[in-house]
Motif scaffolding. Structure first.
Motif, mmCIF file in Angstrom:
data_model
loop_
_atom_site.group_PDB
_atom_site.id
_atom_site.type_symbol
_atom_site.label_atom_id
_atom_site.label_comp_id
_atom_site.label_asym_id
_atom_site.label_seq_id
_atom_site.Cartn_x
_atom_site.Cartn_y
_atom_site.Cartn_z
ATOM 1 N N MET A 16 0.789 -1.203 -0.065
ATOM 2 C CA MET A 16 -0.098 -0.101 -0.030
ATOM 3 C C MET A 16 0.738 1.361 -0.127
ATOM 4 O O MET A 16 1.940 1.272 0.716
ATOM 5 N N PRO A 17 0.260 2.261 -0.632
ATOM 6 C CA PRO A 17 1.186 3.563 -0.558
ATOM 7 C C PRO A 17 1.013 3.981 0.558
ATOM 8 O O PRO A 17 -0.009 4.466 1.304
ATOM 9 N N LEU A 18 2.225 4.728 1.153
ATOM 10 C CA LEU A 18 2.190 5.206 2.438
ATOM 11 C C LEU A 18 1.401 6.705 2.320
ATOM 12 O O LEU A 18 0.774 6.893 3.333
ATOM 13 N N GLN A 19 1.256 7.412 1.231
ATOM 14 C CA GLN A 19 0.329 8.662 0.966
ATOM 15 C C GLN A 19 -1.034 8.288 1.340
ATOM 16 O O GLN A 19 -1.723 9.273 1.940
ATOM 17 N N MET A 20 -1.209 7.198 1.095
ATOM 18 C CA MET A 20 -2.875 6.808 1.359
ATOM 19 C C MET A 20 -2.946 6.586 2.755
ATOM 20 O O MET A 20 -4.137 7.176 3.140
ATOM 21 N N VAL A 21 -2.318 6.079 3.552
ATOM 22 C CA VAL A 21 -2.369 6.133 4.981
ATOM 23 C C VAL A 21 -2.489 7.430 5.548
ATOM 24 O O VAL A 21 -3.157 7.777 6.309
ATOM 25 N N THR A 22 -1.271 8.278 5.165
ATOM 26 C CA THR A 22 -1.256 9.684 5.366
ATOM 27 C C THR A 22 -2.426 10.427 5.129
ATOM 28 O O THR A 22 -2.976 11.174 6.080
ATOM 29 N N ASP A 23 -3.319 10.161 4.050
ATOM 30 C CA ASP A 23 -4.527 10.915 3.700
ATOM 31 C C ASP A 23 -5.731 10.276 4.359
ATOM 32 O O ASP A 23 -6.642 11.091 4.685
ATOM 33 N N ASP A 108 -15.671 7.423 8.194
ATOM 34 C CA ASP A 108 -17.047 7.419 7.442
ATOM 35 C C ASP A 108 -16.684 6.393 6.191
ATOM 36 O O ASP A 108 -15.265 6.470 5.385
ATOM 37 N N SER A 109 -17.531 5.492 5.779
ATOM 38 C CA SER A 109 -17.108 4.408 4.679
ATOM 39 C C SER A 109 -16.929 5.047 3.255
ATOM 40 O O SER A 109 -15.934 4.694 2.532
ATOM 41 N N GLN A 110 -17.725 6.132 3.208
ATOM 42 C CA GLN A 110 -17.505 6.624 1.761
ATOM 43 C C GLN A 110 -16.364 7.490 1.458
ATOM 44 O O GLN A 110 -15.846 7.538 0.325
ATOM 45 N N VAL A 111 -15.966 8.037 2.479
ATOM 46 C CA VAL A 111 -14.526 8.794 2.697
ATOM 47 C C VAL A 111 -13.305 7.963 2.542
ATOM 48 O O VAL A 111 -12.562 8.089 1.616
ATOM 49 N N PHE A 112 -13.583 6.747 3.246
ATOM 50 C CA PHE A 112 -12.511 5.680 3.160
ATOM 51 C C PHE A 112 -12.492 5.128 1.641
ATOM 52 O O PHE A 112 -11.495 5.122 0.923
ATOM 53 N N GLN A 118 -8.661 6.999 -4.889
ATOM 54 C CA GLN A 118 -7.745 8.069 -5.210
ATOM 55 C C GLN A 118 -6.267 7.283 -5.491
ATOM 56 O O GLN A 118 -5.696 7.671 -6.345
ATOM 57 N N HIS A 119 -5.980 6.396 -4.867
ATOM 58 C CA HIS A 119 -4.712 5.656 -4.502
ATOM 59 C C HIS A 119 -4.763 4.473 -5.605
ATOM 60 O O HIS A 119 -3.707 3.588 -5.471
ATOM 61 N N GLY A 120 -5.889 3.945 -6.075
ATOM 62 C CA GLY A 120 -5.901 2.927 -6.864
ATOM 63 C C GLY A 120 -5.941 1.494 -6.089
ATOM 64 O O GLY A 120 -5.398 0.557 -6.516
ATOM 65 N N GLN A 121 -6.492 1.761 -4.823
ATOM 66 C CA GLN A 121 -6.436 0.608 -3.796
ATOM 67 C C GLN A 121 -7.504 -0.018 -3.299
ATOM 68 O O GLN A 121 -7.840 -0.966 -2.695
ATOM 69 N N TRP A 122 -8.895 0.774 -3.931
ATOM 70 C CA TRP A 122 -10.101 0.120 -3.341
ATOM 71 C C TRP A 122 -10.375 -1.290 -3.991
ATOM 72 O O TRP A 122 -10.741 -2.091 -3.046
#
Length: 195
Positions: A16-23, A108-112, A118-122
């Protein structure tokens, strides 16, 4: 939160991208619930993602006769997340409740979903969790249909030794498709064999 969230995601998405966790971090809020408290009631729309820091929860169905049937248990570092549109849009077919006092982080699940998209990880995240869910459901169905009560209990203890000690007798009995009395007898016989 940083270490717990990163650890939980790395268990599911090692790359996973670290930026995703930061976001994601600013969107998770700390919560606590007492034993028996609901996280989701059957019939409510599931709109959150929960990361368990400490404690134990169960997913359960409420049967026509008013009794509960446990479908799964989740402990530390587990992520509880609606994975399909029907899970985040329609009333939930099951409830989620605390078995032990719970410390958890909620987003919130929609935000998640939006941030993971956005990071191509969903899709990778969703596919991995759905794969785990399907594998567990197939194994559970096999065990309920092909194994007797003793062998179901032994298999659960072998696969989840820590959970077997933490889950109260009544909850574990419904999960295994046993009565409280039958499971109590099996536990007593197992203790006698072990000593």
């Amino acid at each position: 939160l940083n270490a717990g969230l990163i650890t939980s995601f790395q268990r599911i998405l090692p790359d996973m991208p670290l930026q995703m966790v930061t976001d994601l971090l600013p969107h998770f809020r700390a919560h606590q619930r007492e034993r028996f408290a609901p996280l989701l009631n059957q019939g409510e729309v599931w709109q959150s993602v929960d990361l368990i820091e400490s404690g134990l929860v169960r997913m359960y169905f409420l049967r026509r006769d008013g009794r509960e049937f446990n479908k799964s248990f989740f402990a530390e570092h587990s992520i509880l997340c609606p994975l399909t549109p029907s899970m985040w849009q329609a009333p939930s077919l099951f409830g989620i409740a605390c078995v032990e006092p719970l410390k958890f982080w909620r987003c919130d699940s929609q935000v998640f979903r939006d941030i993971l998209h956005q990071h191509g990880q969903w899709l990778p995240f969703q596919n991995i969790l759905l794969s785990h869910l399907l594998t567990a459901k197939l194994q559970r169905e096999h065990d309920l249909l092909a194994l007797d009560g003793r062998r179901r209990y032994e298999a659960f203890c072998a696969q989840f030794p820590t959970l077997a000690q933490r889950i109260p007798l009544g909850h574990l009995a419904t999960y295994l498709g046993l009565t409280d009395v039958s499971l109590s007898r099996l536990r007593r016989q197992q203790r006698e064999l072990d000593s």
